[in-house]
Write a protein that holds these residues in place. Structure first.
Motif, mmCIF file in Angstrom:
data_model
loop_
_atom_site.group_PDB
_atom_site.id
_atom_site.type_symbol
_atom_site.label_atom_id
_atom_site.label_comp_id
_atom_site.label_asym_id
_atom_site.label_seq_id
_atom_site.Cartn_x
_atom_site.Cartn_y
_atom_site.Cartn_z
ATOM 1 N N VAL A 166 19.135 9.553 -7.259
ATOM 2 C CA VAL A 166 20.119 8.603 -7.745
ATOM 3 C C VAL A 166 20.001 7.241 -7.061
ATOM 4 C CG1 VAL A 166 21.895 9.381 -6.119
ATOM 5 C CG2 VAL A 166 22.570 8.306 -8.272
ATOM 6 N N ASP A 167 19.707 7.224 -5.746
ATOM 7 C CA ASP A 167 19.588 5.933 -5.054
ATOM 8 C C ASP A 167 18.381 5.140 -5.549
ATOM 9 O OD1 ASP A 167 21.856 6.412 -3.587
ATOM 10 O OD2 ASP A 167 20.787 7.352 -1.922
ATOM 11 N N ARG A 168 17.268 5.828 -5.782
ATOM 12 C CA ARG A 168 16.073 5.141 -6.283
ATOM 13 C C ARG A 168 16.322 4.570 -7.678
ATOM 14 N NH1 ARG A 168 11.314 6.398 -3.538
ATOM 15 N NH2 ARG A 168 11.538 7.959 -1.891
ATOM 16 N N LEU A 224 19.255 3.634 -8.911
ATOM 17 C CA LEU A 224 20.196 2.521 -8.833
ATOM 18 C C LEU A 224 19.522 1.227 -8.396
ATOM 19 C CD1 LEU A 224 23.453 4.080 -7.334
ATOM 20 C CD2 LEU A 224 23.128 3.094 -9.592
ATOM 21 N N LYS A 225 18.467 1.312 -7.557
ATOM 22 C CA LYS A 225 17.764 0.104 -7.119
ATOM 23 C C LYS A 225 17.122 -0.623 -8.296
ATOM 24 C CE LYS A 225 16.703 1.789 -2.455
ATOM 25 N NZ LYS A 225 15.632 2.178 -1.515
ATOM 26 N N LEU A 236 29.787 5.910 -9.393
ATOM 27 C CA LEU A 236 28.999 4.814 -9.953
ATOM 28 C C LEU A 236 29.767 4.015 -11.005
ATOM 29 C CD1 LEU A 236 25.580 6.655 -10.396
ATOM 30 C CD2 LEU A 236 26.387 5.314 -8.450
#
Length: 879
Positions: free
Chosen positions: A29-31, A33-34, A65
């Motif tokens: 999820v973090d990748r 969102l970037k 989110l």
């Protein structure tokens, strides 16, 4: 995802959507969102799609989110914005309260779309971005449900969307239908409801069955809360019901079920039973059985009709009927009929069951009912003597083919034979030969199955043989024996309690030991007092029941506003109004009414509660008539007026028009006459003080356009006969102002009072000076019931209330509570409101009994309940 080539990044995101699992979401999820700020719109759109997939797999993993999706909603590329709508729709559907502030954003986006501000690449058959429009309309429906402030911001754009989508192509019809759904979901607006009704009329008038299907579906949603619109489409509904298209016919049956009320229940039940006879679809049959049983229990015009209907359903689909329905039928027959005529209902039930004894195939559920009814009350049969009935039971019990090997059915029939034997052998007026023949056949039957491997069947056969063994001692013992072993009409009595015989005497020594040890003696409870004390939270020693008549209530007089206020554009909720105790829901547009309230009886609630004076046009009164007498309002014969005498004779109705009149009875603007259906009178829901000429539903004229408002005293919706209150000369049927239609001429404003502050609330003069902490919340009865059961926290209070139900409802409305529905037969009312400080929905149930009102307040937040309850109690006590 870290590649500099945007095509590779897009491919990676596509693979992530296809391959990701719940366990992989935290690592990805973090990748993802970037990449939400990537320069390429293709990548940003893929990011929105991946996050939507993550939400479908595990909502909790991406619940944080919401802020990121708000930023995506403002993306400069329309395709990214449209992709974000899918995730936002799912999140709003789950938690709409967290996204209320986005209503202006969604309205602005929808307005830009319908005004063709998007590139032409997003057009489909000249309709701009139709799928984005559909998604936005669903989002607005979720956000505007039971929220007047949010709904008011949507009215204008919904009207524009409906008007611009009417281009004569399929995708335009889809948008119009979605607009209809949204209009019927949000807080109601009279102008939008009229536009939705016009669109439905065009759908129903089409030759295309697909458009007729849309019209029937939209009409079903509209009439559920606004039944007056159904009367305009009577013949169209009948034509759809007789159409050869199976899908259209099913949807029409769904519409009929939503329209059921005590007036048309017999006609609609016949149509549902006919569909049950001809249908082979197991899922449709199950739905039809459920609806028939529910409709029969809620709206049965008489007990005989209920018994006949349920028996017919058991005959057609006995395996699909729930056990609770059969138990209700048995209890009804055991309790007897109405007006102290218990045997009339039982004779009808016995004759119907006796006629089934010759059938080749009887469903098991119906066979169980048959065995109990004939065993208990077989002697009441009017078309078959008791000996012939007993022989028929024995023949059926011996027939393996007809019983299809059902051991339970045979055991119940054995018990029926035992009870019938008691009725035959104890009577001296029956020929001895007939008694002997029955005794011989019954003994042979019991001996045949006395050695059965089934213990229940074996025990019942041995009991039957034991009856004959006791009777062999002599005929003098039969009367006393049957009175003890097989008493007549004793199915509702407690088997452990009898006159002069203690069935639990073997426990006396244990009781004596407990008393010697200091235990308190047992005090048998009084059922009625225990029920009252439990309901109102009191214990013994309270006030006893009052049997003398109460004094006639005095009705409050509300001040009239000086002039009609112009439409409120600032979003302030309109003044609340009290409900009419006839069952109509106040504070809504004409025809808006909920279903059954909590504890509603068989003949209350549903669409029948909506057929009141709310949808009728007000008439000018020369003088105010006296207050209605509630003791005779529903029994006074209809008086012929001069208007009725001058009415020319109507033409003979066609077959379809007669069907429509039977179907739409009690629905819409027309009032329901006091008629006798199956021996029970239905309440006259119209105003008894202003009789109008009878108008055929099929020939009712269309309502005339509403003229511009003029200054006039506001009519009292309670209609309690105040001499100072007269009806306005203009049509004031719309109780919700059109917040976006600008009138041609504004009404003249009354000269300002010496005080600079205008009074907008007509009840302000009699309300408390303490500001309300609640705002009215519009809910249907179905929504109220769902939210009531799901609310975990509640508070209760008992308050002195020496006034009538309508007065109680008006006083609760002054606290900021919106009356959802009032039930005069049970003296209760349900209300809803929103806590202004926290935005939490509060539900209230009030019931009058013995000059007291029992209050129950529920909410999802326990911290606000006590303050809400204190506010309501203080308002009632101060008045």
């Amino acid at each position: 995802m870290a590649s500099a080539n945007f095509l590779e990044v897009a491919g990676a995101l596509t693979a992530c959507m296809r391959l990701a699992t719940c366990d992989m979401i935290p690592a990805l999820v973090d990748r993802v969102l970037k990449l939400a700020g990537h320069a390429k719109e293709l990548v940003r759109k893929k990011v929105a799609m991946v996050l939507h997939r993550f939400y479908q797999l595990d909502p909790n993993a991406v619940a944080h989110l919401g802020e990121a999706m708000r930023r995506t909603l403002c993306d400069k590329d329309p395709s990214v914005m449209a992709a974000a709508l899918c995730l936002l729709h799912d999140m709003i559907q789950a938690k709409p309260a967290e996204f209320k502030e986005l209503v202006p954003s969604f309205v602005s986006i929808l307005k830009q779309i319908i005004e063709h501000r998007l590139p032409r690449d997003f057009d489909y058959h000249r309709i701009p971005a139709p799928w984005a429009q559909l998604r936005l309309l669903r989002i607005l429906a979720n956000l505007g449900r039971a929220d007047q402030r949010c709904s008011e911001g949507c009215y204008e754009v919904l009207s524009d969307a409906m008007r611009r989508a009417d281009t004569g192509i399929n995708v335009g019809y889809a948008i119009i239908y979605e607009c209809i759904r949204t209009v019927t979901t949000i807080y109601p607006n009279a102008t939008l409801l009229d536009e939705a009704a016009k669109s439905i009329a065009r759908f129903l008038a089409s030759e295309n069955n697909n458009l007729k299907y849309l019209g029937i579906t939209g009409l079903a949603q509209l009439v559920e809360s606004h039944p007056k619109y159904a009367a305009e489409h009577q013949l169209a509904v009948i034509e759809c019901l007789e159409d050869g298209d199976e899908t259209l016919k099913r949807k029409t049956l769904d519409l009929l079920y939503r329209m059921i009320n005590p007036v048309n229940v017999e006609f609609i039940a016949d149509k549902l039973i006919h569909s049950l006879e001809t249908s082979t679809d197991e899922f449709l049959r199950k739905a039809l059985v459920s609806r028939l049983c529910t409709a029969a229990e809620r709206f049965a015009p008489s007990n005989e009709w209920y018994v006949a209907t349920v028996l017919r359903v058991l005959e057609l689909a006995g395996n699909l009927v729930q056990p609770e329905v059969t138990q209700t039928l048995i209890s009804l027959v055991a309790e007897g009929g109405e007006d102290d005529d218990d045997d009339a209902l039982r004779v009808s039930a016995v004759d119907r069951c006796a006629a089934m004894l010759d059938w080749e195939a009887i469903p098991d559920a119906l066979l169980h009912i048959l065995a109990w009814v004939l065993g208990e009350y077989g002697a009441l049969a009017s078309e078959l003597d008791i000996c012939s009935l007993g022989q028929a039971l024995i023949e059926l019990c011996n027939d393996d083919a007809r019983l299809r090997g059902s051991v339970k059915s045979r055991a119940l029939l054995i018990t029926a034979c035992t009870k019938t034997a008691g009725r035959i052998l104890e009577r001296s007026d029956i020929d001895t030969t007939l008694q002997t023949d029955f005794k011989t056949d019954a003994k042979a039957l019991a001996s045949k199955f006395a050695t059965s491997a089934n213990l229940d069947l074996q025990q019942r056969c041995i009991e039957l043989l034991g009856v004959f063994d006791v009777l062999e001692d002599g005929p003098n013992t039969s009367e006393e024996f049957f009175a003890q072993v097989l008493p007549y009409d004793a199915s509702l009595e407690d088997a452990l309690t009898s006159d002069g015989n203690d069935a639990l005497s073997f426990l006396d020594k244990f009781v004596a030991s407990a008393l010697q040890a200091g235990a308190a003696p047992y005090a048998p409870p009084n059922d009625e007092e225990d029920e009252i004390n439990t309901e109102f939270g009191t214990t013994g020693g309270g006030a006893s029941l009052k049997y003398e008549a109460y004094e006639k209530p005095t009705f409050p007089v509300y001040p009239n506003p000086a002039a009609v206020q112009p439409p409120n554009m600032g979003g302030t909720p309109p003044p609340v109004t009290a409900p009419n105790v006839s069952g109509n829901t106040p504070g809504l547009p004409p025809g808006r009414s909920g279903g059954n309230a909590i504890g509603a009886g068989r003949l209350s609630g549903g669409l029948a509660a909506a057929s009141g004076p709310w949808g009728a046009k007000p008439q000018l009164q020369q003088q105010a008539p006296p207050p209605p007498d509630y003791n005779t309002a529903y029994s006074t014969p209809h008086r012929t007026t001069d208007i009725e005498q001058d009415t020319p004779p109507t033409r003979e109705l066609t077959e379809k028009e007669r069907m429509a009149a039977a179907l739409f009875g009690g629905v819409g603007d027309s009032k329901t006459k006091t008629t006798s259906i199956g021996g029970r009178k239905s309440n006259q829901t119209g105003s008894a003080r202003r009789p109008k000429p009878e108008v055929s539903p099929s020939s009712a004229p269309a309502p005339s356009p509403i003229p511009p408002p003029v200054p006039a005293p506001e009519i009292s919706l309670l209609d309690l006969g105040d001499d100072e209150i007269t009806a306005p000369t203009t049509n004031t049927s719309a109780s919700v102002f059109d917040n976006f239609a600008i009138p041609a001429t504004l009404p003249p404003v009354a000269p300002p009072a010496p005080a600079p502050q205008a009074v907008l609330d007509p009840f302000a003069a009699i309300s408390s000076s303490t500001p309300n902490i609640l705002a009215p919340a519009k809910l249907s009865t179905a929504d109220f019931g769902t939210r009531w059961t799901s609310s975990r926290h509640d508070r209760k209070a008992l308050v002195n209330a020496p006034f009538a139900l309508d007065v109680l409802a008006s006083k609760l409305a002054l606290c900021g509570l919106h009356p959802v529905e009032a039930i005069p037969t049970t003296q209760e009312v349900i209300l809803a409101a929103t806590h202004l400080a926290s935005g939490v929905l509060c539900l209230c149930h009030a019931k009058l009994h013995l000059n007291k009102v029992n209050l129950i307040v529920k909410a999802s937040d326990a911290s606000i309940l006590q303050s809400v309850l204190d506010s309501i109690v203080s308002s009632l006590e101060s008045s």
